[in-house]
Design a protein around this motif. Structure first.
Motif, PDB file in Angstrom:
ATOM      1  N   GLU A  50      -4.844   2.834  43.913  1.00 46.80           N
ATOM      2  CA  GLU A  50      -5.533   2.405  42.733  1.00 46.80           C
ATOM      3  C   GLU A  50      -5.073   2.916  41.343  1.00 46.80           C
ATOM      4  O   GLU A  50      -5.600   2.234  40.392  1.00 46.80           O
ATOM      5  CB  GLU A  50      -6.988   2.444  43.152  1.00 46.80           C
ATOM      6  CG  GLU A  50      -7.465   1.874  44.264  1.00 46.80           C
ATOM      7  CD  GLU A  50      -8.891   2.105  44.491  1.00 46.80           C
ATOM      8  OE1 GLU A  50      -9.475   3.167  43.889  1.00 46.80           O
ATOM      9  OE2 GLU A  50      -9.517   1.541  45.338  1.00 46.80           O
ATOM     10  N   PRO A  79      -3.459   3.076  37.790  1.00 48.04           N
ATOM     11  CA  PRO A  79      -2.914   1.900  37.229  1.00 48.04           C
ATOM     12  C   PRO A  79      -1.692   2.635  36.634  1.00 48.04           C
ATOM     13  O   PRO A  79      -1.538   3.139  35.501  1.00 48.04           O
ATOM     14  CB  PRO A  79      -3.850   1.733  35.994  1.00 48.04           C
ATOM     15  CG  PRO A  79      -4.687   2.871  36.123  1.00 48.04           C
ATOM     16  CD  PRO A  79      -4.729   3.316  37.487  1.00 48.04           C
ATOM     17  N   GLU A 133      -0.508   3.351  32.936  1.00 48.68           N
ATOM     18  CA  GLU A 133      -1.104   4.616  31.965  1.00 48.68           C
ATOM     19  C   GLU A 133      -0.475   5.651  32.286  1.00 48.68           C
ATOM     20  O   GLU A 133      -0.794   6.605  31.449  1.00 48.68           O
ATOM     21  CB  GLU A 133      -2.832   4.592  32.733  1.00 48.68           C
ATOM     22  CG  GLU A 133      -3.672   3.285  32.362  1.00 48.68           C
ATOM     23  CD  GLU A 133      -5.148   3.502  32.571  1.00 48.68           C
ATOM     24  OE1 GLU A 133      -5.440   4.707  32.979  1.00 48.68           O
ATOM     25  OE2 GLU A 133      -5.630   2.519  32.715  1.00 48.68           O
TER      26      GLU A 133
END
Length: 602
Positions: free
Chosen positions: A103, A105, A108
């Motif tokens: 999960e 991202p 980032e």
């Protein structure tokens, strides 16, 4: 920021408090919101007691840097450590977020300032399924420069495999190559991960405190009145479950002894969902313990002190130390005890391929017999790995069976090196009488879940005991009246003696609870047939199901079956989807990222 009347109506707050919440949140940046979320979660955990809370000014949390903790786990061990680190970081007033690797991202990553990775290695060098996208991204050309990043890696693995902690090693080296700075040296943990993992957590927390400025006025939470509650059972506090039934479900002439076991969870408070696993703390076989003591000429009644505990040697070997699985550190210590040049040669990096069969096939007793050496009880206990729990996919839906949990257990029992060998947990469970008790806990598996949308179709591929979670899936989907179709692929050696739960599947087909069943019995004909061949034969329909939103699940052997099934799926995507090899890989990767392709392999 403003909330519509419709949203106000959904909140468990009065309109006045909703307005106050809106005012508080207005203008807060990401770091402050993360901190506030963790703070509120901490309050919720403690809410059963009466609390006195000294509030922290919201401004103190603004612009605070964040510690990102990312974990990749196949069996839950990495998650447990990551959750513990998050709790400690929050208690220290640090801004922190916890993310499963699948999960995270990826966009980032280039903005991270402090990143802790707690990640396991599956089998001989593979990343856990939920970390594949992160690992592939970091090892690819797409990975950004990370000169602003400070990081640390805690690697978990199994030293009985040659590529011990390979995933953690690769990520540690790659992050450094991308310009990131190590906040701590990497630590590699064996199956008894607490021994090295918990000291790493302490160092990691201290390092984070130095690098991140804790919130100036950390909220103080004081318990004014303790509340007595029911015991919470878990890995470190297992529930002793009574055996309700234990039945062999393979024929007498079958080479494999597979058992259906039912345990009572009554009065435990334990709950589970389809896809979860049951952790079992085993006892080593008494006969094997006696053989070890006789071989080393040691007295089982003699007391041995280790790490502040004093127990009879036989008790250490029965329930505290691993003796049915080999670990590389024990081999290295035994090579020194035995003065064996052969063992030392096998342990050298150049002999990795020769060492693999020894780690896989030998038990401790085999090593002691082949390369004799003198051991004291204290030395032996200090060198053996701590006994760890075994995880078994749960084969029941609690909506159907209530306060019970069912397992599909393949016993390990074979002849090798002139003696009988049995598995610790499978022998322990299989020899428990009805009314016997097994120490158990539930291990959640968020990666292996039925679709939230019950109208979605599911394809289940589970040869052998890999069928266990799919029994739970079909029971659950029946109980909730799911409208999606259920398609099962099952394989074993022989139809007559090894068709596990045959009557149940046939009944499910008649009632429309199971919509398709494809079988592969490898040794009922001259040419061996496996589930991956059945997949290819039904390739057009498999593709159509996937294209129409079906979820795909694979459970069972990670060494051969799972890779062979993946290859078959890839070929189906190429042939029936008209995709290139690279596009087929991307297609399956997207299914995995969307939680539509999940594996529970071991």
């Amino acid at each position: 920021m403003s909330l519509t009347p419709a949203i106000h109506a959904l909140l468990p707050l009065s309109e006045e408090k909703s307005s106050m919440l809106t005012s508080l949140l207005d203008g807060l940046d990401t770091a402050a919101l993360h901190w506030l979320s963790g703070y509120a979660a901490g309050l919720a955990v403690r809410r059963p007691a009466e609390l006195h809370v000294l509030p922290t000014p919201a401004a103190a949390a603004q612009n605070a840097p964040i510690l990102s903790i990312v974990y990749g786990s196949q069996t839950g061990n990495s998650r447990h450590l990551a959750e513990q680190l998050k709790r400690e970081a929050e208690a220290s007033g640090l801004g922190v977020r916890l993310l499963r690797a699948g999960e995270y991202p990826l966009r980032e990553l280039k903005n991270e300032r402090l990143l802790y990775l707690i990640i396991s290695t599956q089998g001989d060098g593979d990343p856990p399924d939920d970390a594949r996208s992160l690992v592939e991204h970091l090892l690819s050309k797409r990975a950004p420069e990370l000169k602003q990043l400070s990081f640390a890696v805690l690697a978990l693995g199994d030293s009985s495999y040659p590529k011990f902690c390979e995933t953690g090693r690769l990520l540690d080296e790659r992050l450094a190559a991308l310009g990131a700075t190590r906040a701590l040296p990497r630590v590699d943990c064996d199956l008894d991960f607490e021994r090295d993992g918990k000291p790493w957590l302490i160092r990691a927390l201290n390092s984070a405190r130095e690098q991140l400025k804790p919130v100036a006025a950390v909220a103080s939470i004081k318990t004014l009145r303790s509340v007595t509650g029911t015991a919470v059972f878990g890995r470190d506090n297992p529930f002793r479950a009574e055996v309700l039934a234990s039945q062999r479900i393979t024929g007498r002439d079958a080479q494999k002894d597979v058992r259906h076991i039912e345990l009572s969870l009554a009065d435990s408070g334990l709950t589970y969902s389809p896809g979860d696993a049951l952790g079992v703390w085993p006892q080593n076989p008494p006969q094997l313990v006696n053989e070890l003591l006789q071989t080393l000429k040691l007295d089982g009644a003699s007391e041995v002190e280790f790490e502040g505990r004093r127990l009879p040697l036989a008790r250490w070997l029965s329930g505290e130390r691993e003796i049915t699985r080999l670990a590389r550190p024990f081999l290295a210590t035994h090579a020194a005890h035995a003065g064996s040049s052969e063992l030392n040669r096998l342990l050298a990096p150049a002999s990795r391929d020769e060492l693999a069969p020894l780690l896989r096939d030998y038990q401790v007793i085999d090593v002691l017999r082949q390369w004799p050496a003198l051991w004291s009880g204290e030395e032996l206990i200090a060198s053996l790995r701590r006994l760890t729990p075994r995880l078994y996919s749960i084969a029941s839906s609690q909506k159907l069976v209530g306060d019970e949990v069912h397992l599909t257990l393949g016993t390990i029992d074979y002849q090798a090196f002139g003696s009988r060998h049995v598995g610790a947990a499978s022998n322990f469970l299989a020899t428990l009488d009805e009314d016997g008790r097994a120490p158990v806990y539930v291990e959640a598996n968020e990666r292996f879940r039925l679709p939230v949308d019950a109208s979605r179709d599911i394809l289940m591929i589970g040869p052998g005991t890999g069928i266990a979670p799919f029994r739970a899936f079909v029971q659950e989907r029946t109980a909730i009246n799911a409208s999606g179709r259920n398609w099962l692929f099952f394989g074993e050696q022989h139809f007559a003696s090894q068709f596990l739960y045959q009557l149940e599947w046939q009944e499910a087909l008649k009632k429309g609870q199971l919509h398709r069943l494809d079988l592969a019995f490898s040794r009922d004909q001259a040419q061996k047939i496996y589930v991956q061949q059945r997949l290819r034969e039904q390739g057009r329909e498999v593709w159509d199901w996937l294209e129409n939103g079906a979820h795909l699940y694979v459970c069972g052997d990670a060494t051969r079956m799972a890779p062979d099934v993946h290859t078959a799926l890839r070929e189906i995507v190429i042939e029936h989807g008209g995709k290139s090899s690279e596009d087929a890989d991307d297609y399956l990767a997207r299914l995995s990222q969307q939680n539509r392709y999940a594996r529970d392999v071991y």
